[in-house]
Motif scaffolding. Sequence first.
Motif, PDB file in Angstrom:
ATOM      1  N   UNK A   6      16.550  24.993 -10.860  1.00 13.26           N
ATOM      2  CA  UNK A   6      15.532  25.008 -11.787  1.00 13.26           C
ATOM      3  C   UNK A   6      15.165  23.566 -12.042  1.00 13.26           C
ATOM      4  N   UNK A   7      14.051  23.456 -12.714  1.00 18.53           N
ATOM      5  CA  UNK A   7      13.608  22.074 -13.088  1.00 18.53           C
ATOM      6  C   UNK A   7      14.589  20.921 -13.768  1.00 18.53           C
ATOM      7  N   UNK A   8      15.454  21.715 -14.637  1.00 22.79           N
ATOM      8  CA  UNK A   8      16.646  21.055 -15.276  1.00 22.79           C
ATOM      9  C   UNK A   8      17.508  20.473 -14.151  1.00 22.79           C
ATOM     10  N   UNK A   9      18.171  21.499 -13.250  1.00 19.65           N
ATOM     11  CA  UNK A   9      18.881  21.098 -12.473  1.00 19.65           C
ATOM     12  C   UNK A   9      18.335  20.149 -11.568  1.00 19.65           C
ATOM     13  N   UNK A  16      16.487  12.303 -12.688  1.00 18.51           N
ATOM     14  CA  UNK A  16      15.240  11.902 -13.715  1.00 18.51           C
ATOM     15  C   UNK A  16      14.813  12.831 -14.748  1.00 18.51           C
ATOM     16  N   UNK A  17      14.127  12.397 -15.566  1.00 18.28           N
ATOM     17  CA  UNK A  17      13.590  13.510 -16.682  1.00 18.28           C
ATOM     18  C   UNK A  17      12.885  14.615 -16.382  1.00 18.28           C
ATOM     19  N   UNK A  18      12.691  15.526 -17.123  1.00 17.11           N
ATOM     20  CA  UNK A  18      12.224  16.701 -16.732  1.00 17.11           C
ATOM     21  C   UNK A  18      10.513  16.292 -16.599  1.00 17.11           C
ATOM     22  N   UNK A  19      10.127  15.423 -17.521  1.00 14.81           N
ATOM     23  CA  UNK A  19       8.866  15.114 -17.310  1.00 14.81           C
ATOM     24  C   UNK A  19       8.539  14.518 -15.797  1.00 14.81           C
ATOM     25  N   UNK A  20       9.486  13.587 -15.439  1.00 15.84           N
ATOM     26  CA  UNK A  20       9.423  13.073 -14.234  1.00 15.84           C
ATOM     27  C   UNK A  20       9.351  14.174 -12.968  1.00 15.84           C
ATOM     28  N   UNK A  21      10.204  15.381 -13.328  1.00 15.98           N
ATOM     29  CA  UNK A  21      10.067  16.248 -12.102  1.00 15.98           C
ATOM     30  C   UNK A  21       8.694  16.826 -12.002  1.00 15.98           C
ATOM     31  N   UNK A  22       8.206  17.179 -13.425  1.00 19.35           N
ATOM     32  CA  UNK A  22       6.732  17.990 -13.568  1.00 19.35           C
ATOM     33  C   UNK A  22       5.799  16.859 -13.007  1.00 19.35           C
ATOM     34  N   UNK A  23       5.834  15.530 -13.164  1.00 22.35           N
ATOM     35  CA  UNK A  23       5.104  14.887 -12.773  1.00 22.35           C
ATOM     36  C   UNK A  23       5.075  15.039 -11.113  1.00 22.35           C
ATOM     37  N   UNK A  30       7.130  16.870  -4.807  1.00 16.01           N
ATOM     38  CA  UNK A  30       8.382  18.054  -4.617  1.00 16.01           C
ATOM     39  C   UNK A  30       7.763  19.497  -4.590  1.00 16.01           C
ATOM     40  N   UNK A  31       8.243  20.020  -3.861  1.00 16.17           N
ATOM     41  CA  UNK A  31       7.855  21.359  -3.679  1.00 16.17           C
ATOM     42  C   UNK A  31       8.546  22.227  -4.577  1.00 16.17           C
ATOM     43  N   UNK A  32       7.614  23.296  -4.818  1.00 13.92           N
ATOM     44  CA  UNK A  32       7.988  24.086  -5.816  1.00 13.92           C
ATOM     45  C   UNK A  32       7.517  25.465  -5.679  1.00 13.92           C
ATOM     46  N   UNK A  33       7.857  26.552  -6.867  1.00 17.46           N
ATOM     47  CA  UNK A  33       7.413  27.787  -6.642  1.00 17.46           C
ATOM     48  C   UNK A  33       7.780  28.364  -7.992  1.00 17.46           C
ATOM     49  N   UNK A  34       6.889  29.246  -8.509  1.00 16.74           N
ATOM     50  CA  UNK A  34       6.918  29.904  -9.658  1.00 16.74           C
ATOM     51  C   UNK A  34       7.274  31.273  -9.672  1.00 16.74           C
ATOM     52  N   UNK A  35       8.441  31.548 -10.146  1.00 19.95           N
ATOM     53  CA  UNK A  35       9.004  33.014 -10.429  1.00 19.95           C
ATOM     54  C   UNK A  35       9.341  33.451 -11.713  1.00 19.95           C
ATOM     55  N   UNK A  36       9.111  34.708 -11.885  1.00 24.06           N
ATOM     56  CA  UNK A  36       9.057  35.371 -13.162  1.00 24.06           C
ATOM     57  C   UNK A  36       8.789  34.400 -14.408  1.00 24.06           C
ATOM     58  N   UNK A  37       7.531  33.479 -14.282  1.00 31.17           N
ATOM     59  CA  UNK A  37       7.474  32.594 -15.282  1.00 31.17           C
ATOM     60  C   UNK A  37       7.910  31.360 -15.308  1.00 31.17           C
ATOM     61  N   UNK A  38       9.046  31.325 -14.264  1.00 33.74           N
ATOM     62  CA  UNK A  38       9.614  29.998 -14.424  1.00 33.74           C
ATOM     63  C   UNK A  38       9.323  29.126 -13.134  1.00 33.74           C
ATOM     64  N   UNK A  39       9.647  27.813 -13.217  1.00 30.48           N
ATOM     65  CA  UNK A  39       9.259  26.762 -12.072  1.00 30.48           C
ATOM     66  C   UNK A  39      10.600  26.438 -11.201  1.00 30.48           C
ATOM     67  N   UNK A  40      10.635  26.643 -10.024  1.00 34.02           N
ATOM     68  CA  UNK A  40      11.956  26.621  -9.386  1.00 34.02           C
ATOM     69  C   UNK A  40      11.365  25.382  -8.453  1.00 34.02           C
ATOM     70  N   UNK A  41      12.424  24.367  -8.043  1.00 32.38           N
ATOM     71  CA  UNK A  41      11.992  23.177  -7.181  1.00 32.38           C
ATOM     72  C   UNK A  41      13.033  23.402  -5.805  1.00 32.38           C
ATOM     73  N   UNK A  42      12.270  23.170  -4.657  1.00 36.53           N
ATOM     74  CA  UNK A  42      13.169  22.938  -3.543  1.00 36.53           C
ATOM     75  C   UNK A  42      13.923  21.593  -3.295  1.00 36.53           C
ATOM     76  N   UNK A  43      15.339  21.723  -3.367  1.00 35.32           N
ATOM     77  CA  UNK A  43      15.996  20.529  -3.082  1.00 35.32           C
ATOM     78  C   UNK A  43      16.850  20.590  -1.825  1.00 35.32           C
ATOM     79  N   UNK A  44      17.026  19.657  -1.117  1.00 36.95           N
ATOM     80  CA  UNK A  44      17.804  19.538   0.237  1.00 36.95           C
ATOM     81  C   UNK A  44      19.104  19.686  -0.351  1.00 36.95           C
TER      82      UNK A  44
END
Length: 205
Positions: A6-9, A16-23, A30-44
């Motif tokens: 998740x973006x929080x994770x 970073x802050x959540x704002x920094x993740x979204x930026x 950052x690679x991301x994907x939206x599932x069920x209305x939520x945004x997930x981020x790919x992390x190594x």
Amino acid sequence: MERLVTTSQAAEILGLSLQGIHYRIKKDQLKSIKKDGKIFVYISDDVKVDNTQTKNESTSSVKQPKLDPTQAIIDVKNEQIDLLKRSMKWMKKQYISEIFRLEKNQKRIIEVFNSEIKLLQSAFNEMRSIYKPQLESNLKNKSEKTNNDFITVKDFFVLMKRYNKTEQEIKMMIFNGIKANDKRFIYNKVEKKLLILNSDFLDLI
């Protein structure tokens, strides 16, 4: 390998802050994907939560890049400007379309009016061709009838002289007729004209 978080994770993992993740998602950092209305981020998988390391990095001379608040505000404003531009472009297109529609309707209305005017002119000309001879005939008959209803003063003198009346007597007849309001003798004081109705004048002979 990469895993979805998740973006929080992601913010906790990357420090970073959540704002920094979204930026960074917006800037494709950052690679991301939206599932069920939520945004997930790919992390190594190599990146792990290490609060101690995060604290050390925050105190060391080498620091993680932080989001510039001014740049974030500028980006938001740019998005708003872009949205306004698209809105204005759409409104302009609608305005031009409406103007075109109104002009087209106006031309159609003018064409209808012109057609109606031509029909009325044609009908008027047709009626005039039918009734004009009749009107002219009626006016002519009326004029002739009017002329026949009156005789000239000269003709009156001629008529009376046939009955051996002198000019003095004829003048007195006219004068007395006007004075007595004899309808056969009509005197227009304004135009100073005398009209004499056509009659047999037997009472004056």
